[in-house]
Design a protein around this motif. Sequence first.
Motif, mmCIF file in Angstrom:
data_model
loop_
_atom_site.group_PDB
_atom_site.id
_atom_site.type_symbol
_atom_site.label_atom_id
_atom_site.label_comp_id
_atom_site.label_asym_id
_atom_site.label_seq_id
_atom_site.Cartn_x
_atom_site.Cartn_y
_atom_site.Cartn_z
ATOM 1 N N LEU A 161 11.648 2.726 -8.834
ATOM 2 C CA LEU A 161 12.027 2.140 -7.546
ATOM 3 C C LEU A 161 10.807 1.515 -6.864
ATOM 4 C CD1 LEU A 161 13.930 1.733 -5.086
ATOM 5 C CD2 LEU A 161 13.288 4.053 -4.361
ATOM 6 N N ALA A 162 9.713 2.256 -6.887
ATOM 7 C CA ALA A 162 8.484 1.760 -6.241
ATOM 8 C C ALA A 162 7.996 0.489 -6.920
ATOM 9 C CB ALA A 162 7.401 2.840 -6.281
ATOM 10 N N LEU A 163 8.043 0.463 -8.268
ATOM 11 C CA LEU A 163 7.587 -0.729 -8.975
ATOM 12 C C LEU A 163 8.473 -1.932 -8.649
ATOM 13 C CD1 LEU A 163 5.697 -2.110 -10.977
ATOM 14 C CD2 LEU A 163 7.274 -1.472 -12.798
ATOM 15 N N GLN A 164 9.763 -1.694 -8.535
ATOM 16 C CA GLN A 164 10.672 -2.790 -8.196
ATOM 17 C C GLN A 164 10.291 -3.413 -6.849
ATOM 18 O OE1 GLN A 164 14.769 -1.573 -8.083
ATOM 19 N NE2 GLN A 164 15.525 -3.604 -7.505
ATOM 20 N N GLN A 165 9.942 -2.572 -5.881
ATOM 21 C CA GLN A 165 9.524 -3.072 -4.572
ATOM 22 C C GLN A 165 8.171 -3.783 -4.658
ATOM 23 O OE1 GLN A 165 11.438 -2.946 -1.842
ATOM 24 N NE2 GLN A 165 13.044 -1.943 -3.043
ATOM 25 N N LEU A 182 2.989 2.367 -13.545
ATOM 26 C CA LEU A 182 4.256 2.874 -14.090
ATOM 27 C C LEU A 182 4.127 3.152 -15.584
ATOM 28 C CD1 LEU A 182 7.183 3.643 -13.782
ATOM 29 C CD2 LEU A 182 7.809 1.224 -14.014
ATOM 30 N N SER A 183 3.352 2.323 -16.276
ATOM 31 C CA SER A 183 3.125 2.544 -17.702
ATOM 32 C C SER A 183 2.505 3.915 -17.934
ATOM 33 C CB SER A 183 2.230 1.436 -18.255
ATOM 34 O OG SER A 183 1.918 1.683 -19.603
ATOM 35 N N ASN A 184 1.603 4.322 -17.051
ATOM 36 C CA ASN A 184 0.970 5.639 -17.180
ATOM 37 C C ASN A 184 1.994 6.765 -17.017
ATOM 38 O OD1 ASN A 184 -1.599 4.608 -17.632
ATOM 39 N ND2 ASN A 184 -2.075 4.504 -15.441
ATOM 40 N N VAL A 218 0.841 -1.208 0.000
ATOM 41 C CA VAL A 218 0.000 0.000 0.000
ATOM 42 C C VAL A 218 0.871 1.252 0.000
ATOM 43 C CG1 VAL A 218 -1.732 1.305 1.293
ATOM 44 C CG2 VAL A 218 -1.904 -1.198 1.144
ATOM 45 N N ILE A 219 1.932 1.226 0.783
ATOM 46 C CA ILE A 219 2.825 2.393 0.865
ATOM 47 C C ILE A 219 3.552 2.615 -0.463
ATOM 48 C CG2 ILE A 219 4.988 3.197 1.908
ATOM 49 C CD1 ILE A 219 3.967 2.152 4.563
ATOM 50 N N TRP A 220 4.078 1.562 -1.043
ATOM 51 C CA TRP A 220 4.777 1.724 -2.328
ATOM 52 C C TRP A 220 3.812 2.112 -3.443
ATOM 53 C CZ3 TRP A 220 9.637 2.585 -2.255
ATOM 54 C CH2 TRP A 220 10.471 1.986 -1.304
ATOM 55 N N ALA A 221 2.572 1.603 -3.377
ATOM 56 C CA ALA A 221 1.583 1.979 -4.391
ATOM 57 C C ALA A 221 1.215 3.456 -4.262
ATOM 58 C CB ALA A 221 0.339 1.106 -4.258
ATOM 59 N N ALA A 222 1.106 3.948 -3.011
ATOM 60 C CA ALA A 222 0.825 5.373 -2.807
ATOM 61 C C ALA A 222 1.954 6.222 -3.373
ATOM 62 C CB ALA A 222 0.641 5.653 -1.320
ATOM 63 N N ILE A 243 6.912 -5.356 -7.227
ATOM 64 C CA ILE A 243 7.052 -6.654 -7.903
ATOM 65 C C ILE A 243 7.464 -7.729 -6.901
ATOM 66 C CG2 ILE A 243 8.439 -7.942 -9.575
ATOM 67 C CD1 ILE A 243 8.456 -5.417 -11.304
ATOM 68 N N GLU A 244 8.320 -7.340 -5.928
ATOM 69 C CA GLU A 244 8.721 -8.295 -4.902
ATOM 70 C C GLU A 244 7.574 -8.623 -3.952
ATOM 71 O OE1 GLU A 244 12.156 -6.943 -2.855
ATOM 72 O OE2 GLU A 244 13.382 -6.727 -4.667
ATOM 73 N N LEU A 245 6.760 -7.610 -3.643
ATOM 74 C CA LEU A 245 5.661 -7.811 -2.683
ATOM 75 C C LEU A 245 4.435 -8.417 -3.342
ATOM 76 C CD1 LEU A 245 6.000 -4.415 -0.787
ATOM 77 C CD2 LEU A 245 6.526 -6.672 0.146
ATOM 78 N N GLU A 246 4.119 -7.994 -4.572
ATOM 79 C CA GLU A 246 2.924 -8.471 -5.286
ATOM 80 C C GLU A 246 3.302 -8.854 -6.717
ATOM 81 O OE1 GLU A 246 -0.554 -5.777 -3.146
ATOM 82 O OE2 GLU A 246 0.253 -5.143 -5.072
ATOM 83 N N PRO A 247 4.006 -9.942 -6.892
ATOM 84 C CA PRO A 247 4.486 -10.283 -8.243
ATOM 85 C C PRO A 247 3.364 -10.575 -9.234
ATOM 86 C CG PRO A 247 4.829 -12.107 -6.706
ATOM 87 C CD PRO A 247 4.422 -10.927 -5.888
ATOM 88 N N ASN A 248 2.182 -10.886 -8.746
ATOM 89 C CA ASN A 248 1.084 -11.258 -9.643
ATOM 90 C C ASN A 248 0.049 -10.151 -9.820
ATOM 91 O OD1 ASN A 248 2.214 -13.828 -9.873
ATOM 92 N ND2 ASN A 248 1.098 -14.577 -8.083
ATOM 93 N N ASN A 249 0.386 -8.936 -9.408
ATOM 94 C CA ASN A 249 -0.570 -7.829 -9.522
ATOM 95 C C ASN A 249 -0.190 -6.948 -10.719
ATOM 96 O OD1 ASN A 249 -2.367 -5.758 -9.269
ATOM 97 N ND2 ASN A 249 -1.770 -5.170 -7.190
#
Length: 614
Positions: A512-516, A531-533, A492-496, A518-524
């Motif tokens: 950086l946030a996306l990298q974190q 990030l694409s946006n 939630v924090i990295w998504a914010a 991917i580790e926490l929610e690899p299937n989301n």
Amino acid sequence: MQTTKAQKPLQRVVEDKFISLLRSCGTCAQLQQIQAQVVTHGLEGNDYVTPSFITACARLTGMGHARSVFDKTAQRNGATWNAMFRGYGQAERHLDVVVLFGQMHRGCASPNCFTFPMIVKSCAQANAVKEGEQVHCVLAKRGFKSNAFVGSALIHMYSVRGGAGVGDAYKVFGEMREKNVFAWTAIIACHVACRDMVSARRLFDVAPQRDVVLWNVVVSGYIELGEMVAARALFDKMPNRDVMAWNTLLNGYACNDDVESFEKLFEEMPVRNVYSWNGLIGGYVRNGLFREALESFKRMLVLAEGECGGDVDLDVAVVPNDYTVVAVLSACSRLGDLEMGKWVHVYSESIGYVGNLFVGNALIDMYAKCGLVESALHVFNGLDVKDIITWNTIINGLAMHGHGADALSLFEWMKRAGERPDGVTFVGILSACTHMGLVRDGFLHFQSMVDDYSIVPQIEHYGCMVDLLGRAGLIDQAVDFVRKMPLKPDAVIWAALLGACRMYKNVEIAELALQQLIELEPNNPANFVMLSNVYKDLGRWQDVARLKVAMRDTGFKKLPGCSVIGCNDSVVEFYSLDERHPETESIYRVLRGLTILLRSNGYVPNLVDLAHGN
């Protein structure tokens, strides 16, 4: 000539009359009238009347008045002391019971077999371990340690201490000369509380007497451990199962997320009461089946109003209670079914729940989540009694809908009213600061939470602070805050932080946030879209294409946006770009009309996002 039975002395007749009046007394005015008559007849401080008078005071005027009467009583017998202990206990003032017993002991008054169970129970409730052991010594010296009811209370007191108290509880049980079903229930419940079902079952199997309560204790123990097969097997062996036993198993299936089993069991029940219906409706809500919860509530109402004809079993024709209403309102809020929620509001008032605290809290939550903040405030202002949940619900509701100033104002009102805020309160306050961009105020409240209220910040509080900094454009400070957090940041924090990066086009921190993430929610895949946006806003189309490939490689697709509305006494779901609805043509016709209306008022759609399916 026939002999007549001995008549009671006149004073005893008067005493019995006053005792009867005090037991049936229903108002403070009546109590004052009775008190005047008691004084007139010279019975103030009477050994028989005074305990009943103290009991009536405790019931009608509170323990303050009862204590003043008690303190003015010169000669106090055991019944008078017991009346005070009982009053304090019923008022949940267990520490006062313990303190008063100390006064009784120092005054050399004589407690009896009715006194000690109340004292021991209060020691357990007040977590007064040392005092409980002292009371145990006193009752042992007075010869009460073998009393079955006193012993049962002692076993319960030691069981509250968990595994550390099992040995003492078992010692008490062993010293009891006569062990009734209450004593067996107490020692078995002690093992159940420690999650030692092997010992509990061993004792249960050798118990000479087993009532429905004891059976339920063991069944509940299996349920607590999630051992539903063992719980059902024991339930099936239970003789003379009452509705409470059925309800225990029903709630067990619901708590263990076995929807099919609790539905089947509900239909098997020979008799249902309101708690049975609450188990069914609450079970649906617990498992996210909100529409089924509302349908069950409607079915319950049909039976309660006798609209099924002459075959309705009176045992199942029950009226909802406040728990039912709260569960149904929770389902309405989760579905966004405002019309049903309004109907339940009116219905709850018609069956006597005007001003009910639990129903009021649920109504505030329902109206706030459905967007009717004014209605939520109206319910809030109409409650004479407000608890911490009331304040938290309205403050968080206001903050969620952008009424930050009102939320902060209510927070000040809350403190003036003497209600101590908790962690949930500060989530609402920090959210209000976030929506208003009050960075400095947010940090002041965050520090106040720690310094003034000794609340240890949880992950949700840190999430609010990161969101506050990110929305204010202070991305670097937000990252620094995350790195200094004593807790590991969650998704939630990295998504914010990633959302803030899109707003302020900070691609480095976004990566950086996306990298974190991917580790926490690899299937989301939603994280890749965010990030694409950011890349699209900067015109970096090669990076957009690269992310789409990475998202495809996860094997998961982003779930389409979904809206849920109440319409024509039912709940309808609408998905983004959905063409499966039977009224699709009419829906899109209305949408086109709304688009034309919006454009005529200056709205310009984001065609870039639409072209790329976002």
